[in-house]
Design a protein around this motif. Structure first.
Motif, PDB file in Angstrom:
ATOM      1  N   THR A 197       0.842  -1.189   0.000  1.00 25.85           N
ATOM      2  CA  THR A 197       0.000   0.000   0.000  1.00 25.85           C
ATOM      3  C   THR A 197       0.881   1.244   0.000  1.00 25.85           C
ATOM      4  OG1 THR A 197      -1.662  -1.188   1.295  1.00 25.85           O
ATOM      5  CG2 THR A 197      -1.844   1.206   1.216  1.00 25.85           C
ATOM      6  N   GLU A 250       6.064   2.604   1.018  1.00 28.05           N
ATOM      7  CA  GLU A 250       5.101   1.515   0.942  1.00 28.05           C
ATOM      8  C   GLU A 250       5.061   0.772   2.266  1.00 28.05           C
ATOM      9  OE1 GLU A 250       6.615  -0.824  -2.270  1.00 28.05           O
ATOM     10  OE2 GLU A 250       5.436   0.255  -3.798  1.00 28.05           O
ATOM     11  N   THR A 295      -6.830  -2.135  -4.039  1.00 29.72           N
ATOM     12  CA  THR A 295      -6.226  -1.836  -2.739  1.00 29.72           C
ATOM     13  C   THR A 295      -5.802  -0.379  -2.599  1.00 29.72           C
ATOM     14  OG1 THR A 295      -4.089  -2.597  -3.574  1.00 29.72           O
ATOM     15  CG2 THR A 295      -5.464  -4.209  -2.417  1.00 29.72           C
ATOM     16  N   LEU A 315      -7.078   2.086   0.188  1.00 33.30           N
ATOM     17  CA  LEU A 315      -6.533   2.228   1.536  1.00 33.30           C
ATOM     18  C   LEU A 315      -5.682   3.493   1.703  1.00 33.30           C
ATOM     19  CD1 LEU A 315      -5.365  -1.466   2.066  1.00 33.30           C
ATOM     20  CD2 LEU A 315      -7.286  -0.342   3.218  1.00 33.30           C
ATOM     21  N   THR A 316      -5.080   3.964   0.607  1.00 34.53           N
ATOM     22  CA  THR A 316      -4.088   5.037   0.707  1.00 34.53           C
ATOM     23  C   THR A 316      -4.591   6.288   1.426  1.00 34.53           C
ATOM     24  OG1 THR A 316      -2.977   4.229  -1.283  1.00 34.53           O
ATOM     25  CG2 THR A 316      -2.540   6.509  -0.633  1.00 34.53           C
TER      26      THR A 316
END
Length: 484
Positions: free
Chosen positions: A284, A294, A331, A334-335
């Protein structure tokens, strides 16, 4: 409780915007002024009012004659009443919330309205805001952990042990940061104000603190108005109660046929995502000390994120869409929730120490761990508790601290039916300790219930004036869930 760790202190800024964002503004406004006396307080949406800043000193650990003195601060909003009643002392949640910060946010109008009854005191508890004497710890330099149960638990235990040793070497009596010492601070505040008695107005952890004040100094308390109740042995919430809450949310989803068709079973969807990501964490994108980086996000990390989202209806509405995106491999959703991971992983000292000291009884711990084995959110709701238990020996306040009491003070207890941080079933247990209570339930309100419905403010003013307030049920529209 939102907050730093991904836990009930509201680290997930997008999930718990009210506890985080006003506090950031408050720090800029309140941290530099250290002089007592009158000033202009900047409140919600550009409003200003006259206020007075005050300070007094207390031992950092009253049990240790050699501990240093620390300076505690508060802001006083003077009453507009001809004959003011006992000062109303606001106790922020968290632990770790700032009362002076809460007064800059959506609760500001309530602070102002209560001046019609008495002086209103925004008291920053030891270790927060104007009362923070714990040196700020630099952001960790090592790589962030994998956001799985094992990775995060190991990280925070080792970081806390290292930080505790550093703070102790710096002369900080970390063992003094517990709810009993804070309760004694409230009694010293009463003396500082020159008041025979005080009223208490608190929320979430602030209610936990209020219970300790009532146990230790109840004769000096007049009335109490509390919301989002957290009992003496409820620092860690029961996972089964969160499952019941999520089943209620799933039932709300079922009222919309289109949403039901997209999410046939919310709890099953959540379980699938948690299981897959805990076994195979996903990379992520985050920010680490201002630079792109990340992390590996596991199911445990997503469970923690969900634990923040369920606090209030506006963020609860994001839950189905978040899980649908994760199940389909998107995904990147999520950031926005993670922000600067270096900030999320920085320890503050006071919140961790307070929670460890309040602890959990052996019986409840066994129950929590048994329920967590099959619960949708497991043991994540109050992370890093109970995961930090035993990391620093000798800080637990013990079973006498956690024992319930009989409370005969007039009490107004306010709750939201969609509060996923302190579920109604948990609050009902605490409410049984109050013999002279009125309860206000706001249907479809969440953890931040005081400002959720316009009628709550008027009920608070009436209650602190000494008027009778009957049990009341208010209603808000249900949340509009987003599934895309």
């Amino acid at each position: 409780m939102i907050h730093t760790l991904l836990n009930r202190r509201a680290v997930l800024a997008a999930a718990l915007a009210f506890p985080v964002l006003p506090l950031a503004r408050a720090s800029a406004q309140m941290a530099s002024p250290s002089q007592a006396g009158p000033f202009r307080f900047k409140g919600w949406r550009g409003e200003e009012t006259d206020a007075e800043r005050g300070f007094f000193e207390v031992p950092e650990d009253r049990r240790d004659p050699g501990s240093r003195k620390i300076r505690l601060g508060y802001v006083r909003f003077a009453s507009t009443a001809a004959r003011p009643g006992p000062p109303i002392v606001y106790l922020a949640g968290g632990p770790g919330g700032e009362a002076t910060g809460a007064a800059t946010g959506p609760r500001f109008p309530i602070f102002m309205a209560l001046r019609a009854v008495a002086d209103v005191i925004a008291f920053d508890q030891r270790g927060t805001g104007l009362s923070n004497a714990i040196p700020e710890r630099a952001a960790p330099t090592r790589q962030p952990p994998v956001f799985t149960q094992a990775g995060l638990t190991s990280w925070f235990r080792s970081e806390l042990q290292s930080a505790w040793a550093d703070w102790t070497k710096a002369g900080v009596a970390m063992s003094g940061y517990n709810t009993e010492q804070s309760a004694d601070d409230i009694e010293d505040l009463r003396r500082q104000l020159g008041a025979e008695k005080i009223d208490l107005w608190g929320t979430s952890y602030g209610s936990h603190l209020a219970l300790s004040v009532l146990k230790r100094h109840g004769g000096r308390v007049n009335r109490v108005a509390l919301s989002s109740l957290e009992g003496q042995d409820q620092t860690v919430k029961r996972p089964a109660r969160i499952d019941a809450y999520l089943r209620h949310v799933d039932a709300l989803l079922a009222t919309d046929p289109a949403t039901r068709a997209t999410v046939p079973d919310l709890l099953a969807l959540m379980r699938r995502v948690h299981t897959r990501l805990e076994a195979q964490p996903v990379v992520t994108a985050v920010t680490l000390k201002g630079a792109p980086a990340e992390i590996r996000m596991g199911g445990f990390g997503v469970q923690m994120l969900a634990g923040g989202l369920i606090a209030n209806p506006d963020t609860l509405a994001m839950l189905p869409g978040l899980y649908l995106a994760l199940e389909t491999g998107r995904t990147g959703v999520l950031t926005p929730f993670l922000g600067d991971v270096a900030g999320l992983l920085r320890l503050r000292g006071m919140p961790e120490a307070m929670d460890m000291a309040s602890g959990i009884s052996p019986r409840r711990l066994a129950l929590v761990r048994r329920e967590a084995r099959s619960a949708v959110l497991g043991e994540t709701l109050n992370f890093p508790m109970p995961q930090l238990l035993g990391a620093v020996p000798g800080v637990d306040l013990g079973e006498h601290f956690r024992a319930p009491i009989r409370i005969d003070h007039p009490a107004l207890l306010v709750a939201g039916s969609l509060d996923g941080r302190t579920p109604l079933a948990e609050q009902d247990e605490v409410a049984t300790q109050f013999r002279r209570k009125s309860r206000v339930i706001v249907e479809n309100a969440g953890h931040n219930v005081f400002e959720s419905h316009p009628d709550v403010q008027a009920l608070l003013v009436r209650f602190f004036r000494g008027e009778a307030v009957a049990d009341t049920r208010l209603a808000l529209p249900p949340p509009k869930f987003r599934v895309t």
